[in-house]
Design an enzyme around this catalytic site. Structure first.
Site, short mmCIF file in Angstrom:
data_model
loop_
_atom_site.label_atom_id
_atom_site.label_comp_id
_atom_site.label_asym_id
_atom_site.label_seq_id
_atom_site.Cartn_x
_atom_site.Cartn_y
_atom_site.Cartn_z
N ASP A 1 69.24 27.42 32.51
CA ASP A 1 69.81 28.06 33.70
C ASP A 1 68.71 28.08 34.74
O ASP A 1 67.76 28.85 34.63
CB ASP A 1 70.26 29.48 33.33
CG ASP A 1 70.67 30.30 34.57
OD1 ASP A 1 70.74 29.72 35.67
OD2 ASP A 1 70.91 31.51 34.41
N LYS B 1 65.91 27.15 45.18
CA LYS B 1 67.29 26.72 44.91
C LYS B 1 68.14 26.79 46.18
O LYS B 1 69.14 26.08 46.30
CB LYS B 1 67.89 27.62 43.83
CG LYS B 1 69.21 27.14 43.26
CD LYS B 1 69.63 28.06 42.14
CE LYS B 1 70.95 27.65 41.51
NZ LYS B 1 71.30 28.56 40.40
N GLU C 1 77.88 27.20 36.53
CA GLU C 1 77.41 28.46 35.96
C GLU C 1 78.54 29.38 35.48
O GLU C 1 78.47 29.89 34.36
CB GLU C 1 76.49 29.17 36.97
CG GLU C 1 75.13 28.47 37.03
CD GLU C 1 74.35 28.72 38.31
OE1 GLU C 1 74.75 29.59 39.10
OE2 GLU C 1 73.33 28.04 38.51
N ASP D 1 80.38 35.62 39.64
CA ASP D 1 78.97 35.31 39.39
C ASP D 1 78.17 35.43 40.69
O ASP D 1 78.21 34.55 41.54
CB ASP D 1 78.88 33.88 38.82
CG ASP D 1 77.45 33.46 38.52
OD1 ASP D 1 76.51 34.23 38.78
OD2 ASP D 1 77.27 32.33 38.01
#
Lengths: 199, 653
Positions: free
Chosen positions: B10, B77, B176, B242
């Site tokens: 992850d 990211k 994810e 999420d």
């Protein structure tokens, strides 16, 4: 048209055991690229409008388990798996949706195609235009009840056309008149689908 | 071991984790303190002239972020696969320098050297790979990486490039929320017949009919204490909400007897905990300006403010007020108390944006909140009380919070790795493409070929022809997005079909195939229909790296390449130490009685000393010398052992 001629090869070429599906062998997981199969043949269904949704889902999951790239990740067949899986997903998408399914059946039985015959059912264009205006007015003034009334009306008209599509598609291959009428109904329902999408 | 280990990673905005599946189940690989998280932060310390910079990764880099503000890179990211325009509003909050790169990419600039976000991410991935290798005691070459479901093609490709640069073959990119659902769903299947009260789970569900077969042992999730709930075998529909450090996704999934089918997904790849921090930073910056007439621009102050904002945010999840204190130098100190209410007011609009996405996801799945059996919270930012409250209100039920929101995605990635290894033949993951794909049509409209939420892999074809007699090349623009105008969508690349045979206009027929694979990444090929030949196709990406750039960053890592070699050598040496020590112990047990007691004691001491050295030393040459010496010191014992074995097999007459 005869769907039984294009079903599974009797035996797997790799392990020589009988095959239950035209796409892959249940025993050794060999894949069989199937460019030539139409969506109904892929699922082993007769080319007919009525499909049992439970059977469609069950078959889709069974075939997906056999061909999905996740289960062929390390094998030299991964490209075949990717294409087969894409083909299967497309077939499932079309067979799941009654409008796409009727459209596809009409094409299988020789059309006419939407590009060749742009005709619509009488009055649909005018009705759709009027409804669009009503929707715009209701949205501009923030008239919630009016908007709800419009939405209900569009949904009702959409349902009526959907019922008509089913009725005509069940008569396929039918005579040219049935096919032209189905073509016009399919062309017409697009206007209401677009309206529904905007509401 | 014949099967090669695939690890699950992850790669998060704030933290990254690595997990794998073994006989005991799927679990996160932790450091000596028991923490699975590696901060996604790297510090680049300039070295002397000519030498390469020193790199620190994870906690050490994060802990020194304030004093090394200009040389510490975090939240990369948010930059990966993005262009200059995309990140403009982030710039004031970044303490390190970001500059535009070629083809609308971004680069991080430190001490005059430029790094691509791919390189920075690769450095983090390499650290995770090493952690896995040390834990497993063998080299790792393959990984499943997770990305936000709403990542577009450029962001996915860039993430895959980062993996390659870290020496990892990225065997799958998983979304994810889907990974989280996998971890959640496996938990359900793994514990049939065990029901315990867990918040938000209806207690009246029949458990009969659950598949008795357990696909995987229960994933280890420390916060849950293994309290996964058993559900009906006929399946259920869940929403995964999420909200991480920098990105937000919501996915609606149908879970049914080993099938994980995504019905719809939507999100925002630029909305997360960082934005909540920014809201606090903005408040403080404004107040400091009003009270002291000072504007905060020094990188160290920016970084200090950032660290402070993050800890205030975290404290406000636990308590109702928090103190803010910022030393502005020259005896000026900014102080204030902030209440949870004030903080909620600041972040309220951002939270409402996530709910707008939830509405969209439900509409796309043609469902209402009442159709859902569960709402699963994932990502560190879902610890914020306002987020939990508003999500609960929106879906009309208390959200499911029993999974560790930091670890569940990595666990899911490891489960997907097990599926790809062929260990879970009955499981099926059906994901979708988050964005519509199309081409720019005449007049600048977006002509959709594949609509969003189509199950992947999927394909579409489009026929192209020429407009001018003798034309030998055709150019087209591939887009991703939902807007009507091409200019409002993301342009992925320009494609040039070349080598078209010169014919009158409209005669050539070239079919272009757009194939989105199971990673959600686009593959394009073209065929000239008259000849049936593959047509030449040139791709000019509008984002991301060229092949040469990918090769370069793969070849040269930011830190010393020596570090990679050392890591492998360390693993090999330690394995050899354990092997030799174990063999010697066996030999001692068998033929130790034949030795002088003094020699036996010395060998026992040598074994212990060698093991200790292997654990402690970083000097690999020293360890190698010790191993060789150990071999010499046990030669006599080995000879005795061999002789004894021969005697037993072939007793002397």
């Amino acid at each position: 048209m005869d769907s039984s001629t294009k079903t599974a090869p009797a035996k797997c070429r790799a392990c020589h055991r009988p095959m239950g599906s035209p796409l892959f062998c249940d025993h050794c997981h060999s894949l069989y690229p199937s460019e030539g199969l139409n969506h109904f043949e892929l699922f082993g269904f007769p080319p007919a409008f009525d499909i049992d949704p439970a059977a469609l889902r069950q078959k889709y999951l069974q075939l997906s388990r056999g061909v999905h790239p996740d289960h062929h990740a390390a094998s030299p067949e991964s490209t075949d798996s990717l294409r087969l899986s894409a083909q299967l997903n497309e077939a499932h998408r079309v067979l799941l949706d009654p409008v796409l399914r009727a459209e596809y059946l009409l094409e299988l039985f020789g059309g006419p195609a939407a590009s060749a015959d742009k005709g619509t059912l009488e009055g649909v264009l005018a009705t759709a235009l009027q409804l669009r205006e009503d929707v715009c007015d209701a949205q501009a003034t923030g008239d919630r009840p009016a908007l709800d009334r419009c939405a209900a009306r569009v949904r009702q008209l959409h349902e009526e056309l959907l019922a008509g599509i089913g009725e005509l598609a069940r008569q396929l291959p039918g005579d040219p008149q049935v096919r032209r009428r189905l073509r016009a109904t399919l062309n017409s329902i697009k206007y209401y689908q677009k309206l529904l999408g905007e509401l | 071991m014949t099967e090669e280990t695939i690890i699950g990673i992850d790669l998060g905005t704030t933290f990254s984790l690595v997990a794998h599946v073994d006989e005991a189940g799927a679990h996160v690989i932790r450091d000596e303190r028991g923490d699975g998280r590696v901060p996604s932060v790297i510090g680049i310390t300039p070295a002397a002239a000519g030498a390469r910079p020193q790199v620190t990764i994870g906690w050490p880099a994060r802990e020194h972020a304030i004093e090394n503000a200009r040389t510490t890179v975090y939240s990369v990211k948010r930059l990966i696969g993005k262009g200059w325009e995309d990140i403009r509003r982030d710039l004031p909050f970044l303490a390190y320098a970001v500059t535009p790169g070629p083809r609308d990419t971004l680069q991080v600039e430190i001490d005059g050297r430029r790094y691509t976000p791919e390189e920075v991410s690769a450095t983090i991935l390499r650290a995770l790979r090493e952690r896995a290798e040390q834990h497993l005691g063998r080299p790792v070459h393959k990984a499943v990486l997770t990305v936000p479901a709403y990542f577009d093609d450029a962001q996915r490709q860039a993430t895959r490039t980062a993996g390659a640069a870290a020496g990892l073959e990225v065997v799958r990119i998983v979304n994810e929320p889907t990974a989280a659902a996998l971890a959640y769903g496996i938990g359900l299947r793994a514990r049939p017949g065990r029901a315990g009260p867990v918040a938000g789970v209806p207690q009246d569900r029949p458990e009969a009919g659950l598949p008795g077969r357990v696909a995987l042992p229960t994933p280890t999730c420390p916060t849950t204490g293994g309290q996964f709930q058993a559900q009906t075998a006929s399946g259920e529909t869940v929403a995964v909400f999420d909200l991480g450090g920098g990105t937000f996704d919501v996915s609606i999934l149908r879970l049914e007897d080993g099938v994980f089918q995504v019905l719809s997904t939507t999100g925002d790849t630029h909305l997360g905990g960082d934005d909540f921090d920014h809201a606090l930073i903005q408040l403080v910056t404004d107040e400091v300006r009003d009270q002291f007439g000072v504007s905060i621009s020094a990188p160290a102050t920016k970084q200090a403010l950032r660290s402070m904002a993050e800890s205030v945010k975290i404290r406000l999840s636990e308590q109702h007020t928090a103190e803010i204190e910022l030393d502005l130098g020259r005896e000026r100190v900014y102080r204030r108390t902030i209440t949870r209410g004030e903080f909620e007011q600041l972040i309220g609009p951002l939270v409402e944006r996530t709910l707008g996405s939830c509405e969209q996801a439900l509409r796309d799945a043609r469902l209402t909140p009442a159709d859902l059996a569960q709402v699963i919270l994932v990502g560190g930012s879902t610890r914020i009380p306002l987020v939990r409250r508003r999500v609960g209100e929106f879906f009309g039920r208390p959200p499911y919070t029993a999974l560790n929101p930091d670890e569940v995605v990595a666990i899911g990635a490891a489960i997907q790795a097990a599926i790809l290894s062929g260990r879970q033949p009955d499981m099926l993951l059906l994901d979708v493409t988050p964005l519509s794909l199309g081409i720019e049509t005449m007049g600048g409209a977006m002509g959709k070929l594949i609509v969003r939420n189509t199950t992947i892999p999927c394909r579409a074809t489009e026929k192209f022809t020429t407009f001018v007699d003798g034309q030998t090349a055709i150019k087209f623009n591939v887009l991703q997005g939902e807007r009507e105008l091409a200019a409002d969508c993301r342009s992925l690349a320009e494609f040039i079909l070349d080598g078209v045979p010169p014919m009158p206009a409209g005669m050539p027929k070239i079919e272009v195939e757009f194939l989105i694979d199971a990673n959600g990444i686009l593959n394009v090929s073209a065929k000239e229909l008259r000849s049936g030949k593959q047509a030449g196709i040139q791709i000019i990406p509008n984002h991301g790296l060229t092949r040469a750039e990918v090769q370069r960053i793969t070849r040269e890592s930011i830190e010393f390449a020596q570090a990679d070699i050392d890591a492998h050598r360390r693993i090999d040496l330690r394995n050899q130490v354990e092997f030799d020590a174990h063999k010697t112990e066996q030999m001692l047990a068998k033929v130790g009685h034949l030795l002088e007691p003094a020699e036996r004691e010395r060998i026992e001491r040598d074994i212990a000393a060698l093991r200790k050295l292997a654990q402690e030393t970083e000097d690999l040459d020293e360890l190698h010398r010790a191993l060789t010496a150990f071999g010499h010191g046990t030669l006599h014992l080995a000879e005795l052992g061999i002789r004894e074995a021969l005697v037993q097999r072939d007793p002397a007459p």
